[in-house]
Every structure is written in C-alpha cells, then in structure tokens.
Enzyme design. Structure first.
Site, PDB file in Angstrom:
ATOM      1  N   ASP A  86      52.934  30.022  38.652  1.00 38.06           N
ATOM      2  CA  ASP A  86      52.987  30.856  39.860  1.00 38.06           C
ATOM      3  C   ASP A  86      53.609  30.058  41.005  1.00 38.06           C
ATOM      4  O   ASP A  86      53.319  28.871  41.176  1.00 38.06           O
ATOM      5  CB  ASP A  86      51.569  31.276  40.301  1.00 38.06           C
ATOM      6  CG  ASP A  86      50.922  32.221  39.314  1.00 38.06           C
ATOM      7  OD1 ASP A  86      51.657  32.808  38.494  1.00 38.06           O
ATOM      8  OD2 ASP A  86      49.690  32.361  39.365  1.00 38.06           O
ATOM      9  N   ASP A 117      47.823  28.074  49.295  1.00 37.22           N
ATOM     10  CA  ASP A 117      47.246  27.811  47.968  1.00 37.22           C
ATOM     11  C   ASP A 117      46.927  26.320  47.853  1.00 37.22           C
ATOM     12  O   ASP A 117      45.849  25.923  47.403  1.00 37.22           O
ATOM     13  CB  ASP A 117      48.265  28.142  46.855  1.00 37.22           C
ATOM     14  CG  ASP A 117      48.393  29.629  46.584  1.00 37.22           C
ATOM     15  OD1 ASP A 117      47.372  30.323  46.552  1.00 37.22           O
ATOM     16  OD2 ASP A 117      49.539  30.086  46.407  1.00 37.22           O
ATOM     17  N   GLU A 132      42.779  26.760  39.754  1.00 34.39           N
ATOM     18  CA  GLU A 132      44.051  27.425  39.451  1.00 34.39           C
ATOM     19  C   GLU A 132      45.231  26.531  39.814  1.00 34.39           C
ATOM     20  O   GLU A 132      46.283  26.586  39.184  1.00 34.39           O
ATOM     21  CB  GLU A 132      44.145  28.742  40.228  1.00 34.39           C
ATOM     22  CG  GLU A 132      45.420  29.503  39.938  1.00 34.39           C
ATOM     23  CD  GLU A 132      45.646  30.700  40.830  1.00 34.39           C
ATOM     24  OE1 GLU A 132      44.705  31.158  41.493  1.00 34.39           O
ATOM     25  OE2 GLU A 132      46.781  31.176  40.877  1.00 34.39           O
ATOM     26  N   GLU A 133      45.065  25.710  40.824  1.00 36.45           N
ATOM     27  CA  GLU A 133      46.184  24.920  41.336  1.00 36.45           C
ATOM     28  C   GLU A 133      46.312  23.547  40.690  1.00 36.45           C
ATOM     29  O   GLU A 133      47.175  22.766  41.079  1.00 36.45           O
ATOM     30  CB  GLU A 133      46.068  24.776  42.863  1.00 36.45           C
ATOM     31  CG  GLU A 133      45.934  26.093  43.613  1.00 36.45           C
ATOM     32  CD  GLU A 133      47.044  27.108  43.307  1.00 36.45           C
ATOM     33  OE1 GLU A 133      48.159  26.687  42.947  1.00 36.45           O
ATOM     34  OE2 GLU A 133      46.781  28.317  43.384  1.00 36.45           O
ATOM     35  N   ASP A 149      39.161  29.556  41.876  1.00 36.62           N
ATOM     36  CA  ASP A 149      40.459  30.032  42.355  1.00 36.62           C
ATOM     37  C   ASP A 149      40.365  29.858  43.873  1.00 36.62           C
ATOM     38  O   ASP A 149      39.748  30.677  44.559  1.00 36.62           O
ATOM     39  CB  ASP A 149      40.637  31.516  41.979  1.00 36.62           C
ATOM     40  CG  ASP A 149      41.909  32.118  42.553  1.00 36.62           C
ATOM     41  OD1 ASP A 149      42.666  31.391  43.225  1.00 36.62           O
ATOM     42  OD2 ASP A 149      42.134  33.318  42.321  1.00 36.62           O
ATOM     43  N   LEU A 161      42.343  30.160  46.359  1.00 34.62           N
ATOM     44  CA  LEU A 161      42.888  31.206  47.222  1.00 34.62           C
ATOM     45  C   LEU A 161      43.380  32.372  46.353  1.00 34.62           C
ATOM     46  O   LEU A 161      44.366  32.235  45.633  1.00 34.62           O
ATOM     47  CB  LEU A 161      44.047  30.643  48.050  1.00 34.62           C
ATOM     48  CG  LEU A 161      44.379  31.560  49.222  1.00 34.62           C
ATOM     49  CD1 LEU A 161      44.447  30.769  50.507  1.00 34.62           C
ATOM     50  CD2 LEU A 161      45.676  32.272  48.988  1.00 34.62           C
ATOM     51  N   ASP A 162      42.638  33.442  46.415  1.00 33.46           N
ATOM     52  CA  ASP A 162      42.977  34.632  45.629  1.00 33.46           C
ATOM     53  C   ASP A 162      43.705  35.635  46.514  1.00 33.46           C
ATOM     54  O   ASP A 162      43.291  35.875  47.653  1.00 33.46           O
ATOM     55  CB  ASP A 162      41.682  35.251  45.087  1.00 33.46           C
ATOM     56  CG  ASP A 162      41.964  36.531  44.337  1.00 33.46           C
ATOM     57  OD1 ASP A 162      42.699  36.486  43.345  1.00 33.46           O
ATOM     58  OD2 ASP A 162      41.468  37.598  44.775  1.00 33.46           O
ATOM     59  N   GLU A 217      38.712  33.373  37.369  1.00 31.34           N
ATOM     60  CA  GLU A 217      38.802  34.683  38.029  1.00 31.34           C
ATOM     61  C   GLU A 217      37.911  35.693  37.297  1.00 31.34           C
ATOM     62  O   GLU A 217      36.946  36.211  37.866  1.00 31.34           O
ATOM     63  CB  GLU A 217      40.260  35.187  38.073  1.00 31.34           C
ATOM     64  CG  GLU A 217      41.141  34.355  38.991  1.00 31.34           C
ATOM     65  CD  GLU A 217      42.586  34.839  39.081  1.00 31.34           C
ATOM     66  OE1 GLU A 217      43.124  34.918  40.194  1.00 31.34           O
ATOM     67  OE2 GLU A 217      43.192  35.121  38.027  1.00 31.34           O
TER      68      GLU A 217
HETATM   69  P1  AHG Z   1      46.212  34.684  42.878  1.00 32.00           P
HETATM   70  O1  AHG Z   1      46.674  34.910  44.280  1.00 32.00           O
HETATM   71  O2  AHG Z   1      45.016  33.788  42.784  1.00 32.00           O
HETATM   72  O3  AHG Z   1      47.325  34.275  41.946  1.00 32.00           O
HETATM   73  O4  AHG Z   1      45.636  36.059  42.321  1.00 32.00           O
HETATM   74  C1  AHG Z   1      46.379  37.228  42.503  1.00 32.00           C
HETATM   75  C2  AHG Z   1      45.854  38.251  41.550  1.00 32.00           C
HETATM   76  C3  AHG Z   1      44.795  39.174  42.107  1.00 32.00           C
HETATM   77  O5  AHG Z   1      44.116  38.742  43.214  1.00 32.00           O
HETATM   78  C4  AHG Z   1      45.525  40.455  42.428  1.00 32.00           C
HETATM   79  O6  AHG Z   1      44.719  41.588  42.175  1.00 32.00           O
HETATM   80  C5  AHG Z   1      46.712  40.420  41.546  1.00 32.00           C
HETATM   81  O7  AHG Z   1      46.933  39.086  41.163  1.00 32.00           O
HETATM   82  C6  AHG Z   1      47.913  40.947  42.265  1.00 32.00           C
HETATM   83  O8  AHG Z   1      48.969  40.953  41.389  1.00 32.00           O
HETATM   84  P2  AHG Z   1      50.244  41.896  41.626  1.00 32.00           P
HETATM   85  O9  AHG Z   1      50.944  41.399  42.841  1.00 32.00           O
HETATM   86  O10 AHG Z   1      51.027  41.720  40.364  1.00 32.00           O
HETATM   87  O11 AHG Z   1      49.737  43.316  41.772  1.00 32.00           O
HETATM   88 MN    MN Z   2      43.409  34.945  42.037  1.00 33.22          MN
HETATM   89 MN    MN Z   3      44.822  31.807  43.542  1.00 34.13          MN
END
Ligand code: AHG
Ligand code: MN
Ligand code: MN
Length: 333
Positions: free
Chosen positions: A63, A69, A92-93, A113, A115-116, A277
């Site tokens: 990612d 993050d 996650e990081e 995680d 920062l979600d 998560e």
């Molecule tokens: P993170 O920011 O920790 O990578 O998690 C993002 C996750 C979750 O929080 C969210 O519902 C989903 O990914 C969003 O994904 P899309 O942008 O693909 O919808």
């Molecule tokens: Mn997340």
């Molecule tokens: Mn995250």
C-alpha cells in the site's frame, strides 16, 4: 452531573474481574489510550504542520503510505518501547514482527493497524486505529512469529479508536464492549457508551460499490435484495460508506447494519488484513452480539499463515451477516 468514569478506572475494574491478574493488561490498554491521545492531537493539526500527503514509499503489503501512516506507526512503537508491556508488535506498517527489547519477559503481543482509513487523511475524513492483544505462549523455544499467528478466538482484548467529530476509544477485554469519548480539556477518555450492543439487524450497508461488477453473483444478488422495498425487513437499506472500516463498523455497532469487503479483481484474497483488522474487530463485534465472517467461515476461527494475510470480510449485525452468507452460498436465488 453523573459521575464520570475514566478509562483508567474502567480497565482496572474490568481486570479485577479476572482471577490472578497483575494489572499489566490494564496498563497496556491505557498505553494504547495514550498513543490515541497523541494521534488525536496530531491528526487534528496535521494540515498545519506538514503531516498530510504521501510519503512516497510503499509499506510491507504494497500500500502507498501516507505521512500519517508512518507517523502513527512511530507513535505506537514509541509508546510501547520502554514499557516492558509487550514482547512484540505486529503492525500494518512493518514488514516483520517488531520485537520489543524491554518486553522480553512480557506476557502480551500487540497487533495494530495504526491508522485505518488512510485515503481520508487529506480530505478531513474520519480515520481510526484498530488493535488486538494476544497472550504470548509460555512454551519456551516457540519463535515470536509463530506466536503471533493466532486465531482471533484467542484474543484477550481488542478495540478501536475513531478520530471523528470526537475521538472515541472502544474496547473489550471479554466482558462487553465499552466506548470512551476523549475530553480534550481534561485529557481523559470518559465512559460515554456503556455495554454497546449491536442490533440484531440494521438498515444500513457499507461497501465500495465501485467493485460491484467484480463481485460473486451471490453478492450482487444480495445487493439487489437490499435495494428492494419491504417494510417488514426495513428495506431498502441505506448506503453509508466512509472509506474507513472503523467508522463504518462503529455505525453498525450503534445503529445496526453490515459492512463487507469481498474479493475483487485487484484484491483476489480480499483487501483487509486478518491479524490487525478483521480478527480484532470480529472479536469486539461478537462481544457486542454481532457477527463477522469471511463470507463462509467465522473470522475468529481462521488461523493466519502470515502476519499480513488478507481476507474477505463481512461484519455487523448477526442477521445481516448471516443473510449475506446465505446469498453468497447460492442458498437464495
Ligand atoms: P488502511 O487505511 O488501514 O489501509 O485501511 C483501509 C481499509 C478500510 O478502512 C476501508 O474500509 C477500506 O480499506 C477502503 O478501501 P477502498 O478505498 O478500496 O474502498
Ligand atoms: Mn485499515
Ligand atoms: Mn492502516
């Protein structure tokens, strides 16, 4: 005025319900709360201090990382570095399990995680933190990596922090689910949501419908079902999707409903990560009477093969998640 119950008082009283406890789990949860306070402060002023935007690197799971993050991960690691409270941190990081030198003798492992909802950082949207706590195995000679690949059912505590209109910390240590709102002037999390119970069925659904045409036929039929009118089952359901799992799950907990992130073309194994998560939120939602699944199996029964393993994820009100499973299995035409 009702007497305010601080997070510290609450976690200590909860820990006393278990026999033979030493206070370590309470201190650990409070340290998560401490990191959350730092993050709430810094997220609130990120635009003023150059903390928005991309960092220009990818994390261990590919990612693209935002500055926040990386910052959130550093805050968590630093918050636990000298405490001796955890033997290791799965984040996650971080590519690998981070061993914590002060915690060689520690009983717990933190999975987080930091920062979600990273896609929301630059648009002043809701973001969160998700965490799960496992007891370290006592067997000598078992490597830390083998110890962190646990089933969600083995969690001893889990929770999330939501940085929204207020900062809310929600946790369970196996005796119900409780929410605490940050009083910024006092610098304390105060009990605001006692014994959260997830409604059996909701009226909302949360999913990235941009992937509708990539989903299995059963899931597309389920969406069609949610969009049909039927007073008895409160349909059509209303769509609410924030881009932050924490925020969408919180709505499910309070108002009832379902969140799902199935496999799609870009995410053949699902997008969300099992260890930090899906499993913590599954443990928490089940404590509140809800349910979480990968579409076929209970999330809490899944044993990960690697720390960043992904999974399809469905979570929320029990009847809604069960209905999703029935559609996916082709049981409803
Ligand atoms: P993170 O920011 O920790 O990578 O998690 C993002 C996750 C979750 O929080 C969210 O519902 C989903 O990914 C969003 O994904 P899309 O942008 O693909 O919808
Ligand atoms: Mn997340
Ligand atoms: Mn995250």
């Amino acid at each position: 005025m009702t007497q305010a119950i601080t997070l510290s008082r609450h976690v200590i009283e909860e820990e006393h319900k278990h026999q033979g406890t030493t206070g370590t789990l309470s201190r650990l949860l409070l340290q998560v709360g401490f990191a959350a306070k730092i993050l709430a402060r810094e997220i609130g002023r990120a635009a003023l201090v150059g903390k928005l935007g991309l960092i220009g690197e990818k994390n261990a799971t590919g990612d693209t990382q935002k500055k926040l993050d990386v910052y959130a991960n550093e805050v968590v690691i630093e918050a636990f570095a000298e405490t001796g409270l955890v033997a290791g941190v799965v984040s996650e990081e971080l590519e690998r399990v981070q061993e914590v030198a002060s915690g060689v003798e520690a009983k717990y492992i933190l999975c987080i995680d930091p920062l979600d909802g990273s896609s929301n950082t630059d648009t002043n949207g809701v973001i969160g933190t998700i965490f799960g706590i496992y007891l370290k195995e006592k067997t000598p000679g078992v490597s830390l990596i083998d110890q962190v690949l646990n089933r969600g059912a083995d969690l001893v505590a889990a929770g999330y922090v939501m940085y929204g209109t207020s900062t809310l910390l929600v946790y369970t240590s196996g005796h119900g689910v409780h929410g605490f709102t940050l009083d910024r002037e006092l610098g304390e999390f105060l009990l605001s949501h006692r014994d959260l119970c997830c409604p059996e069925q909701g009226r909302y659904y949360a999913a990235n419908l941009g992937h509708y045409h990539e989903w299995a036929p059963g899931i597309r039929k389920y969406i069609d079902y949610l969009e049909q009118s039927d007073n008895a089952t409160c349909r059509p359901y209303s769509l609410r999707y924030t881009g932050a799992l924490v925020a969408d799950l919180h709505r499910c907990l309070v108002d009832g409903g379902i969140y799902f992130y199935p496999q799609d073309a870009a995410h053949p194994d699902g997008k969300l990560r099992l260890v930090y998560e899906c499993a913590p939120l599954a443990y928490l939602v089940q404590q509140a009477g809800g349910y979480a699944s990968d579409g076929k199996r209970r999330i809490l029964d899944l044993k990960p093969d690697s720390i960043h393993q992904r999974s399809p994820f469905v979570i929320g009100s029990r009847k809604d998640v069960e209905m999703y499973e029935r559609f996916l299995a082709g049981g409803i035409a």
